[in-house]
Design a protein around this motif. Structure first.
Motif, mmCIF file in Angstrom:
data_model
loop_
_atom_site.group_PDB
_atom_site.id
_atom_site.type_symbol
_atom_site.label_atom_id
_atom_site.label_comp_id
_atom_site.label_asym_id
_atom_site.label_seq_id
_atom_site.Cartn_x
_atom_site.Cartn_y
_atom_site.Cartn_z
ATOM 1 N N ILE A 1 0.771 1.020 2.588
ATOM 2 C CA ILE A 1 -0.820 0.399 2.369
ATOM 3 C C ILE A 1 -1.678 2.333 3.818
ATOM 4 C CG2 ILE A 1 -1.274 -1.416 1.481
ATOM 5 C CD1 ILE A 1 -1.080 -2.445 4.405
ATOM 6 N N LYS A 2 -2.673 2.553 3.206
ATOM 7 C CA LYS A 2 -2.859 3.873 4.076
ATOM 8 C C LYS A 2 -3.779 3.128 5.537
ATOM 9 C CE LYS A 2 -3.648 7.541 1.568
ATOM 10 N NZ LYS A 2 -3.900 8.162 0.545
ATOM 11 N N GLU A 3 -4.234 2.082 4.956
ATOM 12 C CA GLU A 3 -5.285 1.110 6.183
ATOM 13 C C GLU A 3 -5.219 -0.434 5.876
ATOM 14 O OE1 GLU A 3 -8.394 2.865 8.860
ATOM 15 O OE2 GLU A 3 -9.711 1.253 7.346
ATOM 16 N N CYS B 1 -10.799 -6.004 -1.025
ATOM 17 C CA CYS B 1 -9.847 -5.648 -1.092
ATOM 18 C C CYS B 1 -8.372 -5.232 -1.734
ATOM 19 C CB CYS B 1 -9.348 -5.081 0.166
ATOM 20 S SG CYS B 1 -9.212 -6.210 1.271
ATOM 21 N N SER B 2 -7.863 -4.898 -1.594
ATOM 22 C CA SER B 2 -6.452 -5.375 -2.654
ATOM 23 C C SER B 2 -5.928 -6.012 -1.905
ATOM 24 C CB SER B 2 -5.602 -4.576 -3.439
ATOM 25 O OG SER B 2 -5.327 -3.107 -2.184
ATOM 26 N N VAL B 3 -4.651 -6.941 -2.254
ATOM 27 C CA VAL B 3 -4.188 -8.250 -1.196
ATOM 28 C C VAL B 3 -2.292 -7.862 -1.926
ATOM 29 C CG1 VAL B 3 -3.565 -10.119 -0.117
ATOM 30 C CG2 VAL B 3 -6.098 -9.063 -0.444
ATOM 31 N N ILE C 1 5.754 -11.740 2.275
ATOM 32 C CA ILE C 1 5.171 -11.201 3.012
ATOM 33 C C ILE C 1 4.070 -10.493 2.977
ATOM 34 C CG2 ILE C 1 5.334 -8.360 3.985
ATOM 35 C CD1 ILE C 1 8.349 -7.822 3.355
ATOM 36 N N ILE C 2 2.665 -10.597 3.409
ATOM 37 C CA ILE C 2 1.424 -10.561 2.877
ATOM 38 C C ILE C 2 0.714 -8.900 2.919
ATOM 39 C CG2 ILE C 2 -1.162 -11.297 2.664
ATOM 40 C CD1 ILE C 2 0.319 -13.788 3.229
ATOM 41 N N LYS C 3 0.384 -7.663 2.223
ATOM 42 C CA LYS C 3 -0.427 -6.777 2.354
ATOM 43 C C LYS C 3 -1.885 -7.131 2.074
ATOM 44 C CE LYS C 3 4.339 -4.001 2.250
ATOM 45 N NZ LYS C 3 4.421 -2.821 1.707
ATOM 46 N N ILE C 4 -2.376 -6.319 3.351
ATOM 47 C CA ILE C 4 -4.137 -6.518 2.991
ATOM 48 C C ILE C 4 -4.607 -4.859 3.125
ATOM 49 C CG2 ILE C 4 -6.005 -7.507 3.629
ATOM 50 C CD1 ILE C 4 -4.361 -9.644 4.950
ATOM 51 N N SER C 5 -4.976 -4.306 1.763
ATOM 52 C CA SER C 5 -5.288 -3.138 2.027
ATOM 53 C C SER C 5 -6.376 -3.234 2.517
ATOM 54 C CB SER C 5 -5.479 -2.516 0.910
ATOM 55 O OG SER C 5 -5.774 -2.333 -0.019
ATOM 56 N N GLY C 6 -7.161 -3.632 3.860
ATOM 57 C CA GLY C 6 -8.385 -3.395 3.956
ATOM 58 C C GLY C 6 -8.310 -3.984 5.924
#
Lengths: 305, 143
Positions: free
Chosen positions: B6-8, B34-36, B52-57
């Protein structure tokens, strides 16, 4: 302004001070007869009680003070939906000190957060009952002459028995104290008592089911009633209520200097035939309770005698 | 399995295997625009398996609830595809208003205005107890 919600609110030194005051009251009652002249105790009993309420009231009268209050929730504003906090604030305007019993656990603590006078927990659900523990401690001191190196059997309802929980906390501060917990599986000591008190302090305890087998090693036997009012299901109560009944026969293996205690009221868990045994101390406990409540009222009102 | 960088945003790493979906629920990540991505049973040298959780925001995370559900989590803040901040979660001393006492005898069951407050009683075993009745909180206590 101090409140006593849990026996652990009092340090060992403070408990020693209360025990000394109580023994001085026993020796010199006249000295204390006017100690609380002009002061009012409010007894807020949201749950029926004979012993504790009358003990508090007798304690205040013997100190020369006065008593106001109610003895059941239906005759208080809580029946109209008033919160504990509002009741505590209101009563603080009328009384110098509050003794509160409530069926819900934590209610006296909530009251103490808003009251502007000291609050004494006179029993909250199955949780705590610190003034009963003060009565128990004076009884142990007068009967055994020590608090350390004792094996204490706790028998009956150890799950909802608030007096048991407070007594374990209090006695766990003395050295070489062992507990033998005698109860059916359904009424075992709650996990928070083990995790908060017994395990961190490394106190030796065992859980057994047979009263007779535990008897020979006990210095103190603390019997409790299976409390009907704590069960949501009457069938469970009926199944468990007669699990332990202390009789003279069951005492045959006990030490000669065993101290038999019970916070009372009893139903049938101690046979009346045991009352004449010199080891039966439960009516002395009642009297000791009044003296310790007198000592506690004096302390919290900061009255010097 | 590869989930794109993710970028941010935020990456919650070192989640105890099996706790990822619980965190997704309690942090209400399903309500975000946002996408999660929730990755379960990822291989981990240290933990064997982890979620792992990735949150794009860059959202506000409730660290109290995160600490209660899984104090081992690492929070990575990502900006321009790089980790700019990495935080370990500390156990909060008190948790207010996030957990509900389950003891039917607790005063909180009748005093509706009373806040549910839990205090850390045993740091080693991560035990929180109701300040009123001392009942232990567990994952089911989360409102």
């Amino acid at each position: 302004m101090r409140s006593v919600i849990d026996i652990m609110d009092l340090s060992l030194e403070e408990i020693d001070g209360l025990l000394n005051t109580a023994e001085d009251i026993i020796a010199n009652p006249k000295k204390y007869a006017d100690a609380c002249r002009g002061k009012k105790l409010a007894t807020l009993f949201f749950e029926p009680s004979t012993r504790t309420r009358l003990s508090f009231e007798a304690a205040m009268y013997e100190l020369g003070g006065n008593v106001i209050g109610f003895s059941e929730a239906s005759s208080s504003s809580s029946a109209k939906g008033e919160s504990i906090s509002d009741t505590a604030r209101t009563i603080s305007c009328y009384a110098d000190i509050i003794a509160m019993r409530h069926p819900k656990e934590g209610a006296p603590y909530v009251a103490s957060l808003k009251a502007t006078v000291p609050v004494i927990n006179a029993g909250d659900g199955g949780h705590n009952h610190p003034t009963q523990t003060l009565a128990d401690l004076l009884t142990i001191k007068r009967e055994k002459g020590r608090f350390d190196s004792l094996t204490i059997g706790l028998c009956g309802d150890l799950k909802f028995g608030r007096t048991v929980h407070s007594l374990i906390s209090a006695m766990s501060r003395y050295s070489n104290v062992r507990f033998v917990m005698i109860s059916p599986d359904e009424l075992k000591i709650p996990d928070y008592v083990k995790q908060n008190v017994l395990i961190p302090k490394g106190i030796e305890y065992k859980e057994v089911k047979s009263l007779e087998e535990a008897m020979p090693e006990l210095d103190i036997l603390y019997m409790t009633r299976v409390q009907k009012e704590r069960f949501f299901n009457e069938a469970d109560y009926i199944r468990l209520k007669d699990t332990y009944i202390l009789t003279p026969e069951k005492l045959s293996g006990a030490k000669d200097d065993l101290c038999i205690m019970h916070p009372l009221p009893r139903v049938n868990e101690i046979s009346v035939a045991v009352d004449d045994d010199k080891r039966a101390c439960y009516f002395k406990q009642v009297l000791n309770g009044k003296y310790m409540r007198m000592a506690l009222i004096l302390k919290l009102l900061e009255v010097e005698v | 399995m590869i989930v794109g960088q993710i970028k941010e945003g935020i990456v919650l790493d070192h989640i105890k295997a099996g706790r990822g979906m619980k965190l997704y629920d309690v942090l209400k990540l399903g309500e975000l625009d946002c996408s999660v991505a929730v990755i379960v049973n990822a291989e981990s040298e240290k933990m064997g398996k982890k979620d792992i959780i990735k949150i794009s925001g860059l959202i506000d995370i409730d660290f109290n609830i995160l600490g209660f559900v899984d104090p081992g989590v690492t929070v990575n803040i990502i900006k321009d595809s790089k980790v700019v901040k990495r935080e370990k979660i500390a156990l909060p001393e008190k948790i207010t208003g996030l957990l509900k006492c389950k003891n039917p005898r607790c005063i909180t069951t009748v005093e509706q205005e009373l806040q549910h407050v839990f205090k850390l009683c045993d740091e080693d075993n991560k035990v929180y107890r109701c300040i009123y009745c001392e009942t232990k909180a567990d994952l089911e206590s989360i409102e």
